[in-house]
Structures are given as structure tokens and as C-alpha cells.
Design an enzyme around this catalytic site. Structure first.
Site, PDB file in Angstrom:
ATOM      1  N   LYS A 168       1.800   6.843  24.422  1.00  0.00           N
ATOM      2  CA  LYS A 168       2.008   6.161  25.715  1.00  0.00           C
ATOM      3  C   LYS A 168       1.286   6.995  26.969  1.00  0.00           C
ATOM      4  CE  LYS A 168       5.912   4.110  26.489  1.00  0.00           C
ATOM      5  NZ  LYS A 168       7.336   4.206  26.491  1.00  0.00           N
ATOM      6  N   ARG A 227       9.695   9.188  31.120  1.00  0.00           N
ATOM      7  CA  ARG A 227       9.653   8.535  29.853  1.00  0.00           C
ATOM      8  C   ARG A 227       9.404   9.346  28.703  1.00  0.00           C
ATOM      9  NH1 ARG A 227       8.895   2.681  30.931  1.00  0.00           N
ATOM     10  NH2 ARG A 227       8.709   2.543  33.051  1.00  0.00           N
ATOM     11  N   GLY A 254      12.012   2.757  20.481  1.00  0.00           N
ATOM     12  CA  GLY A 254      13.595   2.559  20.995  1.00  0.00           C
ATOM     13  C   GLY A 254      14.097   3.824  20.560  1.00  0.00           C
ATOM     14  N   MET A 256      13.950   7.016  21.276  1.00  0.00           N
ATOM     15  CA  MET A 256      14.262   8.183  22.266  1.00  0.00           C
ATOM     16  C   MET A 256      14.561   7.584  23.535  1.00  0.00           C
ATOM     17  SD  MET A 256      11.532  11.013  21.092  1.00  0.00           S
ATOM     18  CE  MET A 256      10.054   9.908  21.080  1.00  0.00           C
ATOM     19  N   ARG A 314      -2.864  -1.862  25.360  1.00  0.00           N
ATOM     20  CA  ARG A 314      -2.700  -1.526  23.882  1.00  0.00           C
ATOM     21  C   ARG A 314      -3.419  -2.593  23.143  1.00  0.00           C
ATOM     22  NH1 ARG A 314       3.869  -2.566  23.357  1.00  0.00           N
ATOM     23  NH2 ARG A 314       3.860  -4.866  23.940  1.00  0.00           N
ATOM     24  N   HIS A 327       4.697 -14.466 -13.674  1.00  0.00           N
ATOM     25  CA  HIS A 327       3.629 -15.462 -14.139  1.00  0.00           C
ATOM     26  C   HIS A 327       3.609 -16.578 -13.246  1.00  0.00           C
ATOM     27  CE1 HIS A 327       2.617 -19.096 -16.554  1.00  0.00           C
ATOM     28  NE2 HIS A 327       2.010 -18.325 -17.384  1.00  0.00           N
ATOM     29  N   SER A 350     -12.788  -3.081 -18.431  1.00  0.00           N
ATOM     30  CA  SER A 350     -12.392  -3.880 -17.170  1.00  0.00           C
ATOM     31  C   SER A 350     -10.764  -3.583 -17.151  1.00  0.00           C
ATOM     32  CB  SER A 350     -12.393  -5.333 -17.328  1.00  0.00           C
ATOM     33  OG  SER A 350     -11.607  -6.171 -16.385  1.00  0.00           O
ATOM     34  N   CYS A 370      -9.514  -6.738 -13.374  1.00  0.00           N
ATOM     35  CA  CYS A 370      -9.381  -7.917 -13.294  1.00  0.00           C
ATOM     36  C   CYS A 370      -8.071  -8.158 -13.176  1.00  0.00           C
ATOM     37  CB  CYS A 370     -10.014  -8.611 -14.345  1.00  0.00           C
ATOM     38  SG  CYS A 370      -9.422  -8.235 -15.876  1.00  0.00           S
ATOM     39  N   TYR A 378     -17.011  -3.532 -10.297  1.00  0.00           N
ATOM     40  CA  TYR A 378     -16.856  -4.764  -9.351  1.00  0.00           C
ATOM     41  C   TYR A 378     -15.076  -4.998  -9.502  1.00  0.00           C
ATOM     42  CZ  TYR A 378     -16.298  -6.489 -14.111  1.00  0.00           C
ATOM     43  OH  TYR A 378     -15.884  -6.869 -15.334  1.00  0.00           O
TER      44      TYR A 378
END
Lengths: 874, 874
Positions: B23, B92, B101, B103, B340, B456, B763, B830, B850
Site C-alpha cells: 500500500k 496504517r 484484514g 493487521m 490498484r 470420466h 506422448s 495429451c 506440443y
């Protein structure tokens, strides 16, 4: 380069077997020792390789052969191709690796129309000489000239019919002569010219034929199947023929240098006067004992007997092992034809090895290497009396060794009830699971329709020392009281006998031979214990099994399967209550009820072990294994636990898994029901405290199954530590323990460095590890394994012998990474491979600290561990 | 060392976030850009670490804070602890990693009885000033002095009741004053002395309290769970308070620099006049649009609106992304409180990235890294209209994304029949298997009781682009027409709606938003294709799926599952006949009947693919998956095939396996029924010949599943080569093909060097590989996965995201060893992970050629592959 060696020249060679072949090297060996071997010489395997290349016999080779042949004749005062007293030789194949029956051999080479009369004179029996010639023609025509053996056989057959003669030996000279004419004509027709009468042509033809037989299709196929190189080639032994069928002072026989059944040191064997070697083994005549009775060799030819005895002793000294001999006595002269290591019974094996040490023939280390570890396992078990012959009604895989007889039962409950009535029963099941364990315990033996040699039934039965046959796929269970195999119907209560050594099952009660362990076995194993580096523990949890294991020399328990402690009826009921509880409170109270039962089991164990280490594995199997499966058992359980049957069934169904091996089991149970492992930890620590109070040390190793991540290890460690702290405080005792896990998933092996951060020890679970590395369930493997074995698609059965290339590679990696994190990490193995001798060699090389196996395999494991150490240090 | 930095000094730091917290760095960043940020300074995380060590604030730190505070006052013309126009600050917390949240933060520090009147004058509202002071006391009492917040809350509550006031904002000055007295007394009682009126004491107290909150139990637990180091510490931002609630020229608001739903370039947000920031988000007042309507900021304060717009542009340019802003307007002066990166919809994400390239804000490479690949997958599917709210009757796992509505059916057959009638149905099953595939195809969506996100049902549905919910374990299927979830009973035919994105199922038909792919997506993916190294293929076998895959940019088929070609009724019947055949002849003829059916399927495929590569996998699933399971289906099959039902059942039973995943499947089928793979090879080659005759090239890659040993590879190669030679001869065509295998067992990965000797390509089948490396069935994982997720026992769900440490390690090894044997080896993947962006990063790093995934994941795979290449080259 020399292509031909005399028998007596073999000591010039560094590796005689490779050049001279097995048989040749053996004969040469005997000759070098000065023993009476019919003289001869050997064409090397290199000569065969040369022949292969050039497809003809080189002049160099031929001239070497001729020179040796001449020398050979001189030694015997005979001569090749000489009418009087002609020299006949055998031409035998013989590779450096055994290929029994795959290649060719010719006998009586040198016999021709010209030498036949002289040979006939030598024999003193012209009918026998003619028969020798007839056989030579038949052999030569087939092997060298490539005629079909059938055409000769057909002619012989019609001659026998035509002359109404029942056996070819009884053909008259007349008939033999006419048959010889027929054979000669056959050959001439095929060749287009008459068969040469020059025996040198026969010799070269025979040599070429034997060399060629190295590449016959059947020899090539055999080598391919056995993984033997095609380039080795065969040697050829050419040796003077000797004859045991000449007169009353001639004979042939076989002998063992020690009794192959008992191991007793005595010449043991049979012989036949006036006979050739093949007559002794053919079973057509009844041979006589060498040393028993009035017709024995010892009685009839005492000098020759003593000579044979002396030779046996020399050969034993030379080969450092019991020998199996073949000999021929020709006119009172003893000729040694073969010597080789003799096969023997398990019992004889141990006795011979130990006695040879006493006789200073062997060192203890040498003796240990002579004993087959599997024999020791077999020695512990009853087996079928080998004198009885019967035919099996079904055959499966040999699941667990031993023999047993009993009446058929089809359920574990019936087995338990029958045992309570004192009846011996054989439990017959489609397959078994954890629910059947009490039935296996109660039965004398187990027969299953499905599963392989490492299926549940086989593993459990082996662990309990009960004979077991698995995967008898021809068996059909028709109902709860009937089985069928083909046309054989058997009912509950029918008596059958299992032979767990062969996988055969018989109807009725067959007689058994009881085991008797001689003192030699203890002597041998004491030696083994001095040599081995690997510790040997047992997988056991009942008092009875643990006692057995310790008696057999186990140094501790490497795997205590706590789930087996839940199978007595009381614990099982409490456990089922736990599984079926509906609220956390119900579950908690069911688990609490298990605590005292577990604690008592552990106390019993710790007392018996008396400070020896015990690796206790937390609960491993999936919960559904603790529930019954049959409709009637479910109904009974519903009544007992006062649960609606429908609800019980629903719960039962919800616990079913598609692949239970890969399901909710092992340490995953601790993730969902932490109280279960907590309870087990508490039971262990309470029991240890009680036992320590009696002054008995407890050596605790707590082990978690099915670990995949180091997070699981830490999580469960916290559960255990909490219990530990509480109970040390509560009892005021110090309760040391070490913490470790099974390495049975590939991930645990791959991440062993992480896992070793929270582990004091690893224990490889090679059963599961093999299943996962192969993606192969050992319980579902049986139906397709025969196809795999036949096509050799796996190097070997990975559940019998550890797969060094795959699973072994992972083990090596895991050991290395684990010890990198923690150099003092203790590493063992507690899968079925822990009792397999070839796998034990691997574990030794992998640097493991110990193996753990079934109690009944402890003896063989001790021996195998010693052999591994001895062979590694060679 | 410097402990305190002004906002404007942050450019001096190399890593501002680490020292100043998230921050703080953000505020400093805005200040450095010259934007109007309420002035302030930051105590570094090092100051926190120092405090940790000494447990007190050092004099150095204090003097630096005082110097900055004085400077701050001068900037604003105010002064701390000054009666008139006093300076108030916020204190802060803010760490370098987000810990929302966890601290503490204190507001209005500087407000004391002495400064209250001056502050009241500044505000112009004494009631509001009193309320600020009351809140300060409450906050300070709790956070700094450690009093329970309840005691303050209770006092407030009784004051409200006593004065019959409904809301604390409405308390009168009188009542507030008396409440302040009560608070001061509470504090005095607890401290034993009155609260200091010196605001410097409050400042030091607040700083200490914030530093301490770094080590509060909840913060520590949070860090432990998130794997955040305890040594980092928090920074503290001290900033002048600004007030949006002073007058009509004061306001607070939030703004996005672009529309987060559509991506349109316009300031998008809300604001409230005369309000503090919390009022805008609290929902107690209705805020106004920034630029729409008569009460908009653009209308009421056009200069400020333009200023905000300009700031938004500057921030986008600086941060190279769309921003989410918070601002306050104090008496006409715009103050920026936060910026942000803004969250956005999938659609907006793509549009913003592409438009920012057009605006030269980003390079294409930068733009690609801004898009979440998962968003692309979501863009293709219909989803529930986000404006509709309804409550789900059951919730499971999000198996496959998208939304669908239909009437319930309980069997695949009913789904097929309903589809034939043009009805949309939702298939509800306990779980699915290969037998249900045609039903899934026919259904609009699938809901299962069991199974996880890679079960499946989920895999098949995802492949077909159908929404699917799996593992809805609260669902009970009571009969073939009724399901129950708690008290909800639903019948066959009832309409339900599935949301596959959330795993929720609803009663009735809920409205859906239809997908619309903008042109931006094509622009982005064209860039992606230029950057990626990995090829992208699809797993598909039907004409429809292959067309879809090509449309989405697949470069070929990486997995054609031939078993899916057996599921049309005609093929299925022939296949069942094959399974149930009793003689080799029957079997052979059943297999022959399959050949033309297979051939036609392949022809279709090859034509559509038009020279693009296709990896065809031989039959993989166990045979029993092709037989029905229900009693009635079995009876029908028996009738159709004219087999006695009892015999069919017996055969069906004999095919059952304990662990079918590890059973008789994959290339093991070729060991037992070689004719099956032979037939498939022949169908492929015949089809290729036919298609090539039409002038269409065929790029064949034949792949064998479940390989364990190189012997299996060689054996099957021989089967294929024989078919290949025959068919080339028969057709006169040259039919080139490459040969390879799935690497899906650990053993194949470990022995990839051997296997590569007979393989042109590998593969990776990462689904099975993960199952085996973990010893974990993805179908049985669902019931205990929640426990694993909660306890974090696995690094992540290994079926969703590739486990790099375990499975990935094996993949690295296999790639290395395979390429050592064969440097040109082509390697792909695959499994389901082929479509997962994080896994794709791994595959890029592992050097694969691939990935292959479901057609619907091709878009996201193309993007993820580009991101992987871009990030690796950074």
C-alpha cells in the site's frame, strides 16, 4: 590360431568352456586330472564361427583333425579306416551354454562295409555290429544327408512286421543285412550315387552337419527365447567309442558321489552288465544297485567299484561339489563318460554343503554358495510323498508351498466353525480379501479361482505357512456348496489334497512326507549370519507368528500390520461400528472401544519381542474391507449393530471404490479420521509403558503407509507426538520411538529427500511400488500373465522377482536422495520381495539395512543375504 | 540506515514494495508521479524488524518520525497537537505481501480533548467531530490498550436504547459527550490512570500496536498457511486525514479507468457527495454514477471529473494496466487515496489488452501476459445470467464449464431417445463410464453423484464442451426415476439447470448469457501464435469435434481415442460379439466385422484433417467397459447375440477386475488378442490409402497406450509392420507413418531410453501418470479430497495442475533419457493437463514439442503457451 585341442591340453586355456563347450571342457577336465576318459579331442567354437563364415571346412582345420585322429588311434592301438580293430568315434555337439537336445550328435563314425568285419570281431557279436551299422546309416542319412528320418523308420517298421519281430534288437543277421541294403539304396536314390565307403568323408560330413545344426531353426528359436548370442557357435567333441556291451566284464552305469535324497556320503547309483549307457536310463531293463545286494558292482567287480569311488572323491575335490557320473566298463576297464554337478533334494543340499566343510573340501563361504535358498523354505513345509502318483483334478499357480488335506468349505465362517470342531478344511474361494483372513487362518490350505502368486490369498497363506493354490481358472464355483472342474463335481465336505509346491489339487487324502530340519541347517545359517550385512526381520503380528519368526532367527519385526489385529470377532465388531457410525460422537466412542483391544495386542507382542525392534504400521486397508459382502452376512451385521439393513447397504455401497488399490486407504485414512491413528498411537504408547514397567525394553518404530508427500508425514507426526507427550506425562515413563514411512508410491520414492526430513527410517513396500510403477494390479494380473510370459513382454514376473531396471532404479534414487538429507536414515524393505533370494541380492547392492519377510522365509533370507554379501565381495 | 521515507522519496529505493509495503509503495508511486495524494510518510519494514528485536521504538526512529510529521504539517499549514486547525493522521499497516484484514489500522490520530474544538471548527459540524473522537477512543482502547471491543460496543448499545436512537450517527451532541465520558472512564479504570491527552503518546502507541499486530496469532496462522515468511515485517503508512464529508464540494468515490464488464475505454464508477469513503461501499446510501445523469460528477464538478480522468490516464500509462481508484474530494480539492490493478470480466480482459496495444500503451507481448488463459475457455461457453439470483438444490465440483438446462434422465439410453425427440436433457448418473459416452453426447449437461474434476464424466464432458457437475455427494438416486437431495425430491422429466462454472445445480430453467467472441480475441491469439514454441493440438475423434478444434486453431490431433469409435450402436454390437466369442474363429470374424466400420471412421477423420498430423491411439480401455451393467441391458444383449443369459453373466463376471485401472487394458489387450490391434492398424492403412488416392495427404502417428517395457513396443511394432507391408503391397500406395507410445506408467518414464529405441515419438499421458505416481485414483479421490485440501497435504490438486515436484520430475527424466537415445524424438502431452495454463508453463520448460487438449481448451492453450515462452525469455 589353434582350432583343435586334445582333452589333455585344456589346461592351456583361460576359459575352456567358452572355446570347448560345456561337455568338452568337462571331459577335458577329467582327462587333465588323469582320470580314465576315452581319449578324444575338441574342435573349438571358433572353428564353428569360421565354418559359419566360409560355409566350408578349412584345410587348416582338416589337417589338425587328421593329426589328432592319428594320435588318438595310436593311444588306443587302433586306426581309423583300418579293417582290423578299427577306430570308431562319436562326433558330438556341445556349446558353452546348455542347449539340451537342440543340436546334433553322431555315433560310430568310422564304421563302413570295410571296417564292419573287424568291428564285428572286436565286439565278438556280428548281429550287434550289423545293428550298429544300420543305426549309423540311419543317423547319417538323416543328419548329414538330410533325408527324413521317417523313411528309414518306415522301412524298419515293415521289416519288423514282415519278419514278425517285436523289437529291432531281435532282428536276425539275415534281416539286418537286407535292411542295410534297403537303407543303402534309399541313400543312393536320394544322392544319385552310392554312399562313399570312405570313413573320412563320413567324418567331414558329420562335422559339417554338427556345425550346421548350430543354425537350425529350432536352435535359433531356442537361443532367441533364452537370450543366447547367435555368434557363440558350438564346439565338437570327437571321442573314441567305448562299449559296455561286450562281455560279462563290460557294463554301463550312472552314479552320484553322495546320496541325492539324504546327502549321505556314499556312492549311489545303478548299472547294467553287458549294456550300453542308453539301456540303463531307457527303462527297458531293470538296472542293479552299485553297492547293494549280490548283483551289485561292489560285489561283482569290487576293484572297479573302488576305482569308481576313488574317482568320485577326486572329482568332488576338483569341482568342490557332489557329482553325477556316467561310466562304461569295457572288458573290465573303467571309462568315465561324463561328470556334472548332481541334482539333489533340499535336505541333501544342506547336509552335503555342511559335511563338505567338515571334510575341508569347502570353506564355509563356499558351502553357503552351494545351497539354494528356496530349498530352505521348502524344508520347513510338509510335502506330498514323492512315492505316490495320482492325477490332479485342477491345477493353478503355486501360491504358497507345502501340502495339506481337508474337506472343502466355501466360506471363511465355515472354515472357522469347522476348525472349532477340530476338522481340517480347505477353503475354496473365487479370491480372498481381508475379510477372509480368519478363514485362511482356520483352514489347512487355500484354493482360489482367481489371482496370481502374489495375490491376497497367496501372500496371506505364505505368511501363515499354509499351502495355497491360486488362479485355478478351470475351477467354477457353482453355488455355496458345489464346485466344478470340467466333469468333476465336488461338494462341501469332500476331501481334497493341495500341493502348494506344484499348484496341483487332488481328490482324496494323499500321504505326506513330514519336514525334519537337521542340525546341519543351523550350522549353515550360523555361518550365513557371520557373512551377511543385511538384517533379517519378519512380517508378523500374532504371538504365534512372532514366536515362529524369532525361532527361525528373525532379528525383529519389520512389518506389524495393525489391521490384522482387528480381525478377531470382538475387534472386528467394534471396527465395523466405527465405520458405520453416523455422528462424530458415535465414531469417537467406537474408536475408544478399540483402544483397550489394540493395547492388549501390542503388549503381547512387545513382551514376546523383548527389546527387539518392531516396526508397527498404522492402519492401511480401505474401510470397506472390514465389512462383509454377502447378503446374509450384511443382514446379520445389521441385526447385531441394530442398523436398518437398507441403511447398512447404502453405507456399504458408498464405500465401494472403482480402484480400491488407489483409493481411500493408508495414511489417507488419517486425513479423514485422525482419531483412528491417534487411537493406534495411544494404544502403542500405553502398551509400551505397561511392558516397560515390567522391566522389558520396547524398541518402537512407528510407520505410516502410502505416503505421497512430506506434508502428510508432518501432519501425522503431529498427531502421534501429541499422544506421545500426553502418555509420557500420564504414565511418567520415557517412551522412545522412531518415526518413518513405507516408500510404496513412486512419488514418495522421487521425493524421498523431502520425506527424509521427517523420517528416521524408510521401508520399501515393493508390492505396491511394483504395482504402481507398472500400472499393474497383482490381483488382476493372472489372466494375462501367461500371454506375457510366453511372449516375454516383461523381463520376468515383477511380483516374484524385483524388477531392477524399473522399480530398482526408483529404489536406488530414493535411497540416494533419502540419505543425502539424512545420512543415518535406516532403510529396509517389507514387501514380498524381501523373502525372494534374487531380490535380496539387489537389496544388498542397493545398500539397504534390512529385509523383512514372512516368518517361513526367514531362513532362506538369512542365507540369501549371506550369499549376496559373498558374491558382492568376490 | 533510514527508517522513514516520504511518499516522494520512494524513487530512491530499488525494491520499494519490500521496504514500504504494498500500500505504501503504491501511494508513494502516485506521489512520485506528482498526483494529488494526501501527504504522508512510511515507516519501513526494517523498522518493524528492529522493533521486533528490541520490543521498543528506538530514539532514531522516533526522531525521524517527528521530523517527517513536522514537514507534513508545514505542507498542509496544519500542526500536530495544535488547538487550531489541528493535523490528524491515519496510521496504517501494510506488508509487502497481501494479508487482507490481518493487521491493524488507526484513524484520526491527533484528536484529543484539546484539538477537538479546532477540528470541530474545521469540519463545521461539532456532532461529527464528537463522533470521530468517540470512534478514536474506541479504536485506541481496543487496538492499543487491549480492551475488549465488546465493552465499548455494549456501552454504545445501551446508550442507543436509553436514548431510543436507531443509529449511532444520529446520536445528539449531548449523548455523544456523555458516551465519551463513559469511554474515558472505562479506559481509566483499566489503566489505573486517565488516558494521556498528549497526541504524541497516541502516535507512539498506535505505531507500536501496528508493529505488534504483525505477530498476532491470526496473522501468524495466516502466514503459515500462505507460506509467507515471519521475518518480513509490516511497514506503516502515516498520512494526513482528508475529509469528503465537509460540504457540497466534498465527496468520496471509486472509479475504474475502463469498464470492467465490457472493457470500453471510459471512466466507470460511483461517488457520493458529502461522504467519507466507507459510505460509498457500505450500501447505506445510494451513490451516483461518475458520468451518467444529472447528479454525476461530470455534471456537478466537471473540472474535478476531468482531473480524475487525466489522473486515470497517467496511472494506466504508468502501471500499464486498467486501474481501480479510490478518491476523496475535500472542499473541491481532489485527493487520490488508492490505485490498484482493476478486476475485470473475461471479455473485458481481452478487449483491454488488445486496445492498449492499439493505444501504444503495451507491446503485444506485454498485452498477452495480461490475459488470463482460463478466461478464454470461459468465453466460449454459455453461462448463467449474472443478474439472476436463485438458490441451488445441490452443489458438487465444477466438472466442465458452461451452463445448460434440460429435463432429468437417469440413463444414457433415455438421453439418446430424448435427443432423438429434440428434447434437451440433463443426464444424472451415480458416475459414468465408457458405456455412457453416447448419453453424454446426447445430453445438454451431466450431473454425477461421485467422481472428481478429472473423473470420466468431467473429462468426457469437458472434451465435448458440455457443462458438467461431478461429485454432488448429497445427491441420492433412489430409483431409475427419482433422485433426492435432503428434502428435495426430483423425478425424471423435471427441469433443472446446471452451472458448470460453479458446480451448482438449480431447479427450473434459469436464463443464460450467450457467448460472443469479439474480434480482439483473434488479434490476441495471432500474437500468441508468433511467440509460442509449443505446438497446440486437440484430443478429438469425431468429425464434429475435429472441425471445432481446427476452427479454434488446433494444429492437428494429438489424441484420437479409437475406442470412442466403437460407441455407435452398430460398432458396439460387433465389439460385444468379439468380447463374448467362444472360439478363435468366432472372435476373428467379429473382429473382421469391425474393420470396415473403423476404416470409415478414419477416412472421415483424415479428410477433415487434410494433411495435419493425427496421433491415433490403439484401443485402451478394459473390455468390460463395452458390456452393459444393468440386469435389463444384459438380458437384451443376451437376446440380441443369442447367448444364454447365464453364460453372458458368467462371462461378464469373469471380466470384472478388482482394480480395472491397473488391469487388462491398453497394450495388454494386444498381448492377449493381437488380432484387435492388427485390425485397427489395417483399418488405418486402408483408410489412408483411400484418402491419399483422392490426393489428400495423411500424416499418421500410431500410438500405443500403457507401455511398460520396450519388449511390448517391439512386439506391437511387428504386428503393425506386417499389416503395413501387406496393405502397401495390396494398394500399391506408399503409406508413411511414425510409431510411438503414451508415457503414462512410471516404468515407461524411467526406461524411456530403452523405449525410445523403437519410438519416433512419446506422448505423456499425465492423467494416468499422476494416478500411478500418487497411487491415487482420480475417480475415487473426491470423497477425501476436501480433507486433503483443507489440511494442505498435497501441494495442489494434482489432477488439475501438474505436480511438478513428483510427476514433473519423472517427466524431466523421461525427456532427457528419451532424447539421449533419440535426439529427434518428438514429445507431446495429451492428458488433461495439456489444457491447464500453469501446467503448460511446465511443459514449455520441460522442452516438449506440443500439448494436446480438449477442443474447447485450444484457445487458452495457445495463449498459455505464448505466455510460457514470454516468461521464460524474460
Amino acid at each position: 590360431m589353434t582350432y583343435v585341442y586334445d582333452f589333455t591340453e585344456s589346461h592351456r586355456l583361460e576359459n575352456p568352456t567358452l572355446l570347448l563347450g560345456n561337455k568338452g571342457a568337462n571331459l577335458a577336465g577329467m582327462a587333465s586330472l588323469g582320470l580314465p576318459v576315452p581319449p578324444g579331442f575338441i574342435l573349438t567354437t571358433q572353428a564353428c564361427q569360421e565354418y559359419e563364415k566360409n560355409q566350408k571346412l578349412s584345410d587348416t582345420l582338416k589337417s589338425e583333425v587328421l593329426a589328432h585322429l592319428e594320435k588318438l588311434g595310436k593311444q588306443l592301438g587302433r586306426s581309423f579306416n583300418q579293417a582290423e580293430n578299427p577306430l570308431l568315434v562319436s562326433v558330438r555337439s556341445g556349446a558353452s551354454v546348455s542347449m539340451p537336445g537342440m543340436m546334433e550328435t553322431l555315433l560310430n563314425v568310422g564304421l563302413t562295409p570295410d571296417t564292419l568285419p573287424g568291428f564285428s570281431d572286436f565286439l565278438g557279436q556280428s548281429q550287434a555290429a550289423l545293428d550298429c551299422y544300420r543305426r549309423f546309416l540311419q543317423m547319417y542319412g538323416h543328419i548329414v544327408l538330410g533325408l527324413s528320418s521317417e523313411i528309414f523308420q518306415n522301412q524298419l517298421q515293415s521289416k519288423l512286421e514282415q519278419t514278425k519281430t517285436s523289437h529291432e534288437k531281435d532282428l536276425s543277421e539275415e534281416h539286418l543285412k537286407s535292411l542295410i541294403l534297403v537303407y543303402e539304396n534309399l541313400i543312393q536314390t536320394s544322392l544319385g550315387l552310392p554312399l562313399s565307403t570312405n570313413p573320412y568323408d563320413h567324418l567331414w560330413g558329420s562335422i559339417e552337419a554338427v556345425f550346421k545344426s548350430w543354425n537350425s531353426p529350432r536352435a535359433k528359436t531356442y537361443r532367441q527365447l533364452q537370450g543366447i548370442s547367435d555368434t557363440l557357435g558350438t564346439a565338437i567333441t570327437i571321442q573314441a567309442m567305448v562299449f559296455g556291451n561286450l562281455d560279462k566284464k563290460s557294463a554301463s552305469g550312472v552314479a552320484f558321489t553322495r546320496n541325492p535324497s539324504t546327502g549321505e556320503k556314499e556312492l549311489f547309483g545303478e548299472y547294467l552288465v553287458k549294456a550300453q549307457g542308453e539301456d540303463v536310463v531307457a527303462g527297458t531293463h531293470t538296472p542293479d544297485s552299485l553297492n547293494d545286494g549280490p548283483k551289485s558292482l561292489a560285489t561283482l567287480m569290487p576293484d572297479t567299484y573302488q576305482h569308481l569311488q576313488k574317482i568320485g572323491g577326486l572329482l568332488e575335490k576338483h569341482y568342490k561339489d557332489m557329482q553325477d557320473l556316467e561310466f562304461t566298463i569295457e572288458k573290465g576297464h573303467l571309462w568315465m563318460l561324463q561328470t556334472r554337478t548332481g541334482k539333489r533334494s533340499a535336505k541333501a543340499s544342506v547336509r552335503i554343503a555342511v559335511e563338505m566343510v567338515e571334510e575341508k573340501l569347502l570353506t564355509p563361504a563356499e558351502a553357503l554358495l552351494k545351497i539354494n535358498p528356496d530349498d530352505l523354505e521348502r524344508l520347513l513345509l510338509p510335502c506330498l510323498d514323492s512315492n505316490v502318483s495320482a492325477s490332479a483334478f485342477v491345477e493353478g499357480f503355486a501360491g504358497a508351498p507345502g501340502a495339506a488335506t481337508g474337506s472343502i468349505v466355501f466360506t471363511a465362517e465355515d472354515a472357522v466353525n469347522a476348525q472349532a470342531e477340530g476338522k481340517a478344511v480347505i477353503l475354496v474361494r473365487p479370491e480372498t480379501n481381508a475379510d477372509d483372513v480368519h478363514g485362511i487362518w482356520a483352514a489347512a490350505g487355500v484354493l482360489t479361482q482367481r489371482g496370481g502368486t502374489t495375490s491376497h490369498a497367496a501372500v496371506v497363506a505364505r505368511g501363515m505357512g499354509k499351502p495355497c493354490i491360486v488362479g485355478a481358472s478351470a475351477l467354477e464355483i457353482l453355488s455355496e456348496t458345489t464346485l466344478r472342474v470340467g466333469s468333476v463335481l465336488l461338494q462341501e465336505g469332500n476331501i481334497i489334497t493341495l500341493d502348494g509346491n506344484t499348484g496341483k489339487a487332488y481328490e482324496g487324502d494323499l500321504p505326506k512326507a513330514q519336514p525334519h530340519l537337521g542340525s546341519e541347517i543351523n550350522t549353515a545359517l550360523k555361518w550365513a549370519d557371520q557373512y551377511r550385512h543385511l538384517g533379517v526381520r519378519a512380517n508378523a503380528e500374532t504371538r504365534q507368528d512372532v514366536l515362529k519368526a524369532l525361532e527361525l532367527g528373525a532379528e525383529g519385526i519389520g512389518l506389524c500390520r495393525t489391521e490384522h489385529m482387528f480381525f478377531d470377532p470382538k475387534s472386528l465388531r467394534a471396527f465395523q461400528q466405527m465405520i458405520l457410525s453416523k455422528t462424530p460422537k458415535e465414531r469417537r466412542s467406537a474408536i475408544e472401544a478399540l483402544l483397550p483391544l489394540q493395547k492388549e495386542s501390542f503388549k503381547d507382542l512387545f513382551e514376546v519381542l523383548d527389546a527387539k525392534p518392531v516396526t508397527i504400521r498404522f492402519l492401511d486397508p480401505p474401510l470397506h474391507e472390514f465389512l462383509p459382502t454377502s447378503e446374509s452376512d450384511l443382514a446379520e451385521l445389521a441385526r447385531t449393530l441394530d442398523i436398518p439393513l437398507a441403511e447398512l447397504k447404502q453405507r456399504h455401497k458408498s464405500l465401494q471404490e472403482l480402484n480400491p488399490m488407489l483409493g481411500h486407504r493408508g495414511c489417507r485414512l488419517a486425513a479423514t479420521i485422525p482419531a483412528l491413528y491417534e487411537m493406534q498411537a495411544r494404544a502403542i504408547f500405553y502398551a509400551a509403558a505397561d511392558v516397560q514397567k515390567k522391566g522389558i525394553k520396547v524398541n518402537l518404530e512407528l510407520m505410516v503407509p502410502l505416503i505421497v508427500t512430506s506434508q502428510e508425514m508432518s501432519y501425522i507426526k503431529t498427531l502421534i507426538d501429541t499422544a506421545h507427550t500426553d502418555i509420557e506425562k500420564e504414565t511418567g515413563m520415557t517412551l522412545p520411538y522412531t518415526y518413518g514411512c513405507m516408500i510404496e508410491t513412486p512419488r514418495a520414492a522421487l521425493r524421498s529427500d523431502d520425506i527424509a526430513q521427517t523420517a528416521d527410517f524408510f521401508s520399501f513396500g515393493t508390492n505396491d511400488l511394483t504395482q504402481l510403477v507398472y500400472g499393474l494390479s497383482r490381483d488382476d494380473f493372472a489372466p494375462f500373465w501367461p500371454h506375457y510370459a510366453e511372449k516375454e513382454l516383461f523381463p520376468k514376473n515383477p511380483f516374484m522377482h524385483l524388477d531392477e531396471q524399473g522399480v530398482g532404479d526408483l529404489i536406488h534414487k530414493a535411497v540416494k536422495k533419502g540419505r543425502t538429507t539424512s545420512p543415518t536414515l535406516k532403510i529396509g524393505i517389507c514387501g514380498e520381495h524381501g523373502g525372494d533370494p534374487t531380490s535380496i541380492h539387489f537389496f544388498h547392492k542397493a545398500g539397504l539395512d534390512y529385509v523383512s519377510c514372512s516368518p517361513y522365509r526367514v531362513l532362506s533370507a538369512r542365507l540369501a543375504a549371506a550369499q549376496a554379501a559373498l558374491m558382492a565381495s568376490k
